[in-house]
Design an enzyme around this catalytic site. Structure first.
Site, mmCIF file in Angstrom:
data_model
loop_
_atom_site.group_PDB
_atom_site.id
_atom_site.type_symbol
_atom_site.label_atom_id
_atom_site.label_comp_id
_atom_site.label_asym_id
_atom_site.label_seq_id
_atom_site.Cartn_x
_atom_site.Cartn_y
_atom_site.Cartn_z
ATOM 1 N N CYS A 117 0.757 -1.480 -0.182
ATOM 2 C CA CYS A 117 0.415 0.119 -0.401
ATOM 3 C C CYS A 117 0.824 1.368 0.370
ATOM 4 O O CYS A 117 1.529 1.336 0.144
ATOM 5 C CB CYS A 117 -0.843 -0.280 1.161
ATOM 6 S SG CYS A 117 -1.939 -1.047 1.321
ATOM 7 N N ASP B 266 17.427 38.274 -13.891
ATOM 8 C CA ASP B 266 16.338 38.968 -13.940
ATOM 9 C C ASP B 266 15.504 39.963 -13.399
ATOM 10 O O ASP B 266 15.743 39.913 -12.306
ATOM 11 C CB ASP B 266 15.587 37.543 -13.729
ATOM 12 C CG ASP B 266 13.539 37.635 -13.855
ATOM 13 O OD1 ASP B 266 13.867 37.710 -15.254
ATOM 14 O OD2 ASP B 266 13.037 38.378 -13.014
#
Length: 494
Positions: A34, A439
């Site tokens: 699981c 930037d």
């Protein structure tokens, strides 16, 4: 993490979905494995065994739980955070390289021998490349069995199995059901024997902030290749066996994915590329915890937890677009890219929208006439140099490539400065620590927050954000009023 037994036990007992994909829990009494968040009552500790991959659990003789579908859990974030050989191998396997080229092809791409690749991958994942690819084929088969009414023989071929016998044996071993039984259990109807569109749910680790993720993709969309329509981001895909069109819509607990493919053998690769595009395998809790240690970012993170880094489905495409976007506005970059698409892109048909082309591959641009480009001569030279390097293999931006080597290769090209190199590293290569310190948007945000604005000083200050500087950039960009930071007006999601 699977070797940290006490930590794994606590995660299973708490049904903590943050650890889905990090490890898998097998129960020796039921022979079922699981995900940690499985809704059933946790097994006794003495009966738990932990594995690093679904393939390892399958190889040990356990079958997938029918309740929690562990094979469909988000992928381990490690493979997108690291650039070592095993992580690169996992990205290539997810993209279907083993199915298309075999383990030898995988090893060649990585620059190692087959034996080295098998040894290192098995040591960390508990299963070799073939077993990992088999687990992926089983998941692809399950999707097609449950969501379509295609004949099983067609699914066998589409999922990449060599024979119907192998297909049947694998499905039964992994899911504990025959293909026919698996189909009969699937809920819902209306499945088409020749599905033109597959409807899928792409899981992710919560939280997820869709604003900058889908806002960025929508604001920079290249006409004909991408569009925002009815609350979903849509784009064309260039795939190994053909092309596709995908629609991705953010929902509360998953991404709704509508996928149209010309060849269903590309299903696994298409899903992998869409997950990569949206950074769905990230661990947002780990990212946010680290960034929140900086007082300058803590408030931003608290306001929008779970920001992801918008990436790309095609690294070469993004590199070309990064050059087209040098020192121009978002609108101008879209215009340049749209012209390139109309002149050199591959036409396609889109029955649900207005997508018209695949973005041109590097080979399509090899004979590009620079005089047809409405941009400065220096940028023409940069673009042509990039195209030539991509075609020759001088620059390798593939999903399994080496991030540091790619940076060096790009920096050696004319016209490639720090902004372009780091933009490609962040969005095409997927390096979570890429940082575009030069930037303009980052500089404006830094000034607003009282951070250094000089690139060298800002980079030094950003060391505190490692190894998640690409995510810090998303938070910095979000301080500005720009369309990349929000889903288009009137299209908000729950």
């Amino acid at each position: 993490m699977h070797e940290e037994t006490e930590r794994c036990i606590r995660a299973v007992q708490a049904k903590d979905d943050r650890f889905d994909g990090w490890f898998f829990t097998a129960v020796v009494t039921t022979r079922i494995y699981c995900r940690p968040s499985c809704p059933v009552v946790p097994p006794k500790v003495a009966n738990m065994r932990f594995y690093p991959s679904a393939a390892a659990a399958q190889a040990a003789g356990f079958r997938a739980c029918k309740r929690c579908r562990p094979d469909a859990s988000p992928g381990s974030p490690q493979w997108n955070e690291r650039a070592d050989m095993v992580a690169r191998a996992m990205r290539l396997i997810a993209d279907g390289v083993v199915d298309r080229e075999g383990v030898q092809g995988l090893a060649t791409r990585l620059g190692y021998s087959v034996r080295q690749v098998e040894r290192q991958v098995s040591a960390e994942l508990g299963a070799g490349p073939l077993a990992l690819a088999r687990a992926q084929r089983a998941e692809t088969a399950r999707l097609l069995i449950e969501t379509t009414a295609m004949p099983m023989g067609d699914i066998t071929h589409a999922a990449g199995f060599s024979s119907i016998r192998t297909f049947n044996e694998t499905v039964r071993a992994v899911f504990g059901l025959t293909p026919s039984e698996l189909r009969s259990r699937a809920r819902g109807g209306g499945r088409d024997k020749s599905p033109s569109v597959l409807a899928l749910r792409l899981p992710f680790r919560r939280p997820l902030c869709p604003d900058n993720l889908f806002g960025h993709l929508a604001a920079t969309a290249v006409p004909g290749v991408e569009e925002w329509r009815d609350g979903a981001y849509r784009r064309t895909l260039r795939l190994p066996h053909g092309h596709g069109v995908v629609s991705l819509r953010p929902e509360a607990d998953h991404i709704a994915c509508r996928l149209s493919l010309t060849d269903l053998r590309d299903l696994a690769a298409a899903i992998s590329r869409c997950r990569w595009l949206l950074d769905l395998d990230a661990d947002p809790v780990a990212v946010d915890e680290q960034l929140s240690t900086d007082p300058m970012l803590a408030q931003l993170v608290a306001a929008a937890p779970g920001r992801r880094v918008p990436r790309t489905t095609d690294p070469d495409e993004f590199a070309v677009r990064a050059v087209l976007g040098q020192q121009v506005s978002t609108a101008a970059a879209r215009t340049h890219a749209a012209r390139l698409v109309l002149a050199h892109g591959t036409p396609i048909e889109d029955r649900e929208g207005e997508l018209t082309h695949l973005f041109p591959a590097a080979d399509d641009l090899a004979a590009l006439d620079p005089e047809t480009l409405a941009m400065p001569k220096s940028r023409r030279t940069t673009l042509l140099g990039l195209v030539a390097a991509l075609v020759s293999g001088e620059v390798d931006l593939t999903v399994g490539g080496d991030w540091d080597r790619a940076r060096v290769q790009l920096a050696a090209l004319p016209g490639f400065g720090p902004w372009t190199v780091e933009s490609v590293a962040m969005r095409a290569l997927g390096d979570p620590d890429a940082f575009v310190g030069t930037d303009l948007g980052v500089k404006i945000a830094a000034e607003t927050l009282g951070l250094p604005t000089q690139p060298s000083a800002l980079r030094e200050r950003a060391d505190a954000w490692r190894p998640w500087r690409a995510y810090a950039v998303q938070h910095l960009w979000a301080t500005g009023d720009h369309p990349i930071n929000r889903i288009p007006a009137g299209e908000e999601t729950a």
